[in-house]
Design a protein around this motif. Structure first.
Motif, PDB file in Angstrom:
ATOM      1  N   VAL A  62       0.845  -1.191   0.000  1.00 43.63           N
ATOM      2  CA  VAL A  62       0.000   0.000   0.000  1.00 43.63           C
ATOM      3  C   VAL A  62       0.883   1.245   0.000  1.00 43.63           C
ATOM      4  O   VAL A  62       1.789   1.380   0.817  1.00 43.63           O
ATOM      5  N   GLN A  63       0.636   2.152  -0.938  1.00 44.18           N
ATOM      6  CA  GLN A  63       1.390   3.406  -1.046  1.00 44.18           C
ATOM      7  C   GLN A  63       0.782   4.442  -0.100  1.00 44.18           C
ATOM      8  O   GLN A  63      -0.434   4.594  -0.024  1.00 44.18           O
ATOM      9  N   LYS A  64       1.652   5.131   0.630  1.00 44.36           N
ATOM     10  CA  LYS A  64       1.214   6.180   1.538  1.00 44.36           C
ATOM     11  C   LYS A  64       2.007   7.444   1.242  1.00 44.36           C
ATOM     12  O   LYS A  64       3.155   7.382   0.836  1.00 44.36           O
ATOM     13  N   GLN A  65       1.383   8.586   1.455  1.00 43.40           N
ATOM     14  CA  GLN A  65       2.068   9.863   1.316  1.00 43.40           C
ATOM     15  C   GLN A  65       2.428  10.331   2.724  1.00 43.40           C
ATOM     16  O   GLN A  65       1.548  10.528   3.568  1.00 43.40           O
ATOM     17  N   VAL A  66       3.737  10.465   2.970  1.00 50.04           N
ATOM     18  CA  VAL A  66       4.207  10.808   4.316  1.00 50.04           C
ATOM     19  C   VAL A  66       5.281  11.886   4.264  1.00 50.04           C
ATOM     20  O   VAL A  66       5.855  12.164   3.216  1.00 50.04           O
ATOM     21  N   ILE A  67       5.535  12.456   5.435  1.00 52.72           N
ATOM     22  CA  ILE A  67       6.638  13.390   5.621  1.00 52.72           C
ATOM     23  C   ILE A  67       7.622  12.719   6.576  1.00 52.72           C
ATOM     24  O   ILE A  67       7.233  12.222   7.632  1.00 52.72           O
ATOM     25  N   ILE A  68       8.888  12.701   6.187  1.00 48.01           N
ATOM     26  CA  ILE A  68       9.943  12.109   7.007  1.00 48.01           C
ATOM     27  C   ILE A  68      10.879  13.234   7.431  1.00 48.01           C
ATOM     28  O   ILE A  68      11.402  13.955   6.584  1.00 48.01           O
ATOM     29  N   THR A  69      11.046  13.401   8.743  1.00 54.10           N
ATOM     30  CA  THR A  69      11.918  14.451   9.253  1.00 54.10           C
ATOM     31  C   THR A  69      12.942  13.862  10.223  1.00 54.10           C
ATOM     32  O   THR A  69      12.706  12.823  10.839  1.00 54.10           O
ATOM     33  N   TYR A  70      14.068  14.571  10.328  1.00 51.68           N
ATOM     34  CA  TYR A  70      15.177  14.173  11.188  1.00 51.68           C
ATOM     35  C   TYR A  70      15.620  15.380  12.003  1.00 51.68           C
ATOM     36  O   TYR A  70      15.438  16.527  11.576  1.00 51.68           O
ATOM     37  N   PRO A  71      16.270  15.151  13.154  1.00 52.21           N
ATOM     38  CA  PRO A  71      16.846  16.273  13.916  1.00 52.21           C
ATOM     39  C   PRO A  71      17.929  16.971  13.095  1.00 52.21           C
ATOM     40  O   PRO A  71      18.528  16.376  12.199  1.00 52.21           O
ATOM     41  N   GLU A  72      18.191  18.216  13.416  1.00 53.84           N
ATOM     42  CA  GLU A  72      19.159  19.033  12.668  1.00 53.84           C
ATOM     43  C   GLU A  72      20.572  18.441  12.660  1.00 53.84           C
ATOM     44  O   GLU A  72      21.321  18.648  11.726  1.00 53.84           O
ATOM     45  N   ASN A  73      20.947  17.689  13.694  1.00 58.36           N
ATOM     46  CA  ASN A  73      22.305  17.152  13.769  1.00 58.36           C
ATOM     47  C   ASN A  73      22.482  15.829  13.013  1.00 58.36           C
ATOM     48  O   ASN A  73      23.543  15.221  13.075  1.00 58.36           O
ATOM     49  N   THR A  74      21.475  15.411  12.282  1.00 51.43           N
ATOM     50  CA  THR A  74      21.551  14.171  11.511  1.00 51.43           C
ATOM     51  C   THR A  74      22.462  14.372  10.295  1.00 51.43           C
ATOM     52  O   THR A  74      22.285  15.337   9.550  1.00 51.43           O
ATOM     53  N   PRO A  75      23.427  13.467  10.077  1.00 49.09           N
ATOM     54  CA  PRO A  75      24.303  13.597   8.904  1.00 49.09           C
ATOM     55  C   PRO A  75      23.515  13.466   7.597  1.00 49.09           C
ATOM     56  O   PRO A  75      22.527  12.726   7.532  1.00 49.09           O
ATOM     57  N   ASN A  76      23.938  14.183   6.580  1.00 56.70           N
ATOM     58  CA  ASN A  76      23.239  14.161   5.292  1.00 56.70           C
ATOM     59  C   ASN A  76      23.223  12.770   4.657  1.00 56.70           C
ATOM     60  O   ASN A  76      22.283  12.432   3.950  1.00 56.70           O
ATOM     61  N   HIS A  77      24.244  11.949   4.924  1.00 56.54           N
ATOM     62  CA  HIS A  77      24.279  10.621   4.309  1.00 56.54           C
ATOM     63  C   HIS A  77      23.113   9.754   4.796  1.00 56.54           C
ATOM     64  O   HIS A  77      22.646   8.870   4.074  1.00 56.54           O
ATOM     65  N   ILE A  90      13.876  22.550   7.360  1.00 50.97           N
ATOM     66  CA  ILE A  90      14.043  21.418   8.272  1.00 50.97           C
ATOM     67  C   ILE A  90      14.717  20.286   7.508  1.00 50.97           C
ATOM     68  O   ILE A  90      14.711  20.269   6.277  1.00 50.97           O
ATOM     69  N   LYS A  91      15.312  19.354   8.217  1.00 50.93           N
ATOM     70  CA  LYS A  91      15.914  18.181   7.566  1.00 50.93           C
ATOM     71  C   LYS A  91      14.812  17.167   7.338  1.00 50.93           C
ATOM     72  O   LYS A  91      14.341  16.510   8.275  1.00 50.93           O
ATOM     73  N   GLY A  92      14.378  17.073   6.098  1.00 49.44           N
ATOM     74  CA  GLY A  92      13.329  16.121   5.805  1.00 49.44           C
ATOM     75  C   GLY A  92      12.840  16.243   4.390  1.00 49.44           C
ATOM     76  O   GLY A  92      13.292  17.080   3.611  1.00 49.44           O
ATOM     77  N   PHE A  93      11.871  15.382   4.071  1.00 49.24           N
ATOM     78  CA  PHE A  93      11.310  15.331   2.730  1.00 49.24           C
ATOM     79  C   PHE A  93       9.950  14.650   2.763  1.00 49.24           C
ATOM     80  O   PHE A  93       9.623  13.931   3.707  1.00 49.24           O
ATOM     81  N   ALA A  94       9.150  14.920   1.738  1.00 52.72           N
ATOM     82  CA  ALA A  94       7.840  14.287   1.582  1.00 52.72           C
ATOM     83  C   ALA A  94       7.956  13.227   0.499  1.00 52.72           C
ATOM     84  O   ALA A  94       8.629  13.443  -0.516  1.00 52.72           O
ATOM     85  N   VAL A  95       7.319  12.087   0.727  1.00 53.85           N
ATOM     86  CA  VAL A  95       7.412  10.979  -0.224  1.00 53.85           C
ATOM     87  C   VAL A  95       6.063  10.288  -0.380  1.00 53.85           C
ATOM     88  O   VAL A  95       5.172  10.433   0.455  1.00 53.85           O
ATOM     89  N   LYS A  96       5.963   9.543  -1.465  1.00 54.12           N
ATOM     90  CA  LYS A  96       4.872   8.588  -1.640  1.00 54.12           C
ATOM     91  C   LYS A  96       5.556   7.245  -1.826  1.00 54.12           C
ATOM     92  O   LYS A  96       6.299   7.053  -2.793  1.00 54.12           O
ATOM     93  N   ALA A  97       5.339   6.342  -0.866  1.00 52.19           N
ATOM     94  CA  ALA A  97       6.070   5.079  -0.877  1.00 52.19           C
ATOM     95  C   ALA A  97       5.248   3.996  -0.198  1.00 52.19           C
ATOM     96  O   ALA A  97       4.280   4.282   0.525  1.00 52.19           O
ATOM     97  N   GLY A  98       5.666   2.768  -0.412  1.00 50.79           N
ATOM     98  CA  GLY A  98       5.003   1.625   0.197  1.00 50.79           C
ATOM     99  C   GLY A  98       5.323   1.507   1.681  1.00 50.79           C
ATOM    100  O   GLY A  98       6.362   1.984   2.156  1.00 50.79           O
ATOM    101  N   GLU A  99       4.420   0.856   2.401  1.00 52.39           N
ATOM    102  CA  GLU A  99       4.574   0.713   3.845  1.00 52.39           C
ATOM    103  C   GLU A  99       5.836  -0.073   4.207  1.00 52.39           C
ATOM    104  O   GLU A  99       6.480   0.214   5.210  1.00 52.39           O
ATOM    105  N   LYS A 100       6.190  -1.050   3.389  1.00 45.48           N
ATOM    106  CA  LYS A 100       7.359  -1.877   3.696  1.00 45.48           C
ATOM    107  C   LYS A 100       8.641  -1.052   3.698  1.00 45.48           C
ATOM    108  O   LYS A 100       9.461  -1.174   4.603  1.00 45.48           O
ATOM    109  N   VAL A 101       8.823  -0.223   2.688  1.00 46.25           N
ATOM    110  CA  VAL A 101      10.044   0.592   2.634  1.00 46.25           C
ATOM    111  C   VAL A 101      10.021   1.668   3.718  1.00 46.25           C
ATOM    112  O   VAL A 101      11.058   2.042   4.239  1.00 46.25           O
ATOM    113  N   LEU A 102       8.846   2.134   4.106  1.00 47.98           N
ATOM    114  CA  LEU A 102       8.766   3.116   5.188  1.00 47.98           C
ATOM    115  C   LEU A 102       9.198   2.485   6.510  1.00 47.98           C
ATOM    116  O   LEU A 102       9.859   3.135   7.320  1.00 47.98           O
TER     117      LEU A 102
END
Length: 95
Positions: free
Chosen positions: A22-37, A60-72
């Motif tokens: 199932v594909q979901k549209q989500v926002i994934i965010t990280y704290p500011e001290n998270t390395p870019n890699h 903010i450190k993050g991005f919006a995606v549309k992805a399957g639940e397994k990869v999330l």
């Protein structure tokens, strides 16, 4: 015998339909001290699984995606050391 073959074919198609992620549209965010890699690895996993990066945030450190639940689930595990937050993308309105 034809009935059994037909029934097996039907069950194969039916079980394959249930296995679709199932594909979901989500926002994934990280704290500011998270390395870019860490973000790059997460985005790579999403793209490899057939997901789509919808937007990359600048403030903010993050991005919006549309992805399957397994990869999330995989991305959540990958980012657990950095407290990755995955939340459904929703419309916010003021009353």
């Amino acid at each position: 015998m034809k009935l059994i073959a037909f029934l097996l074919a039907f069950l194969s198609v039916f079980s394959a339909a249930l296995a679709v992620d199932v594909q979901k549209q989500v926002i994934i965010t990280y704290p500011e001290n998270t390395p870019n890699h860490v973000l790059d690895e997460a985005k790579g996993a999403i793209l490899d699984a057939g997901g789509v990066i919808l937007h990359e945030y600048k403030l903010i450190k993050g991005f919006a995606v549309k992805a399957g639940e397994k990869v999330l689930d995989t991305v959540q595990t990958m980012g657990s050391q950095y407290n990755a937050l995955i939340e459904e993308d929703q419309v916010v309105s003021s009353s």
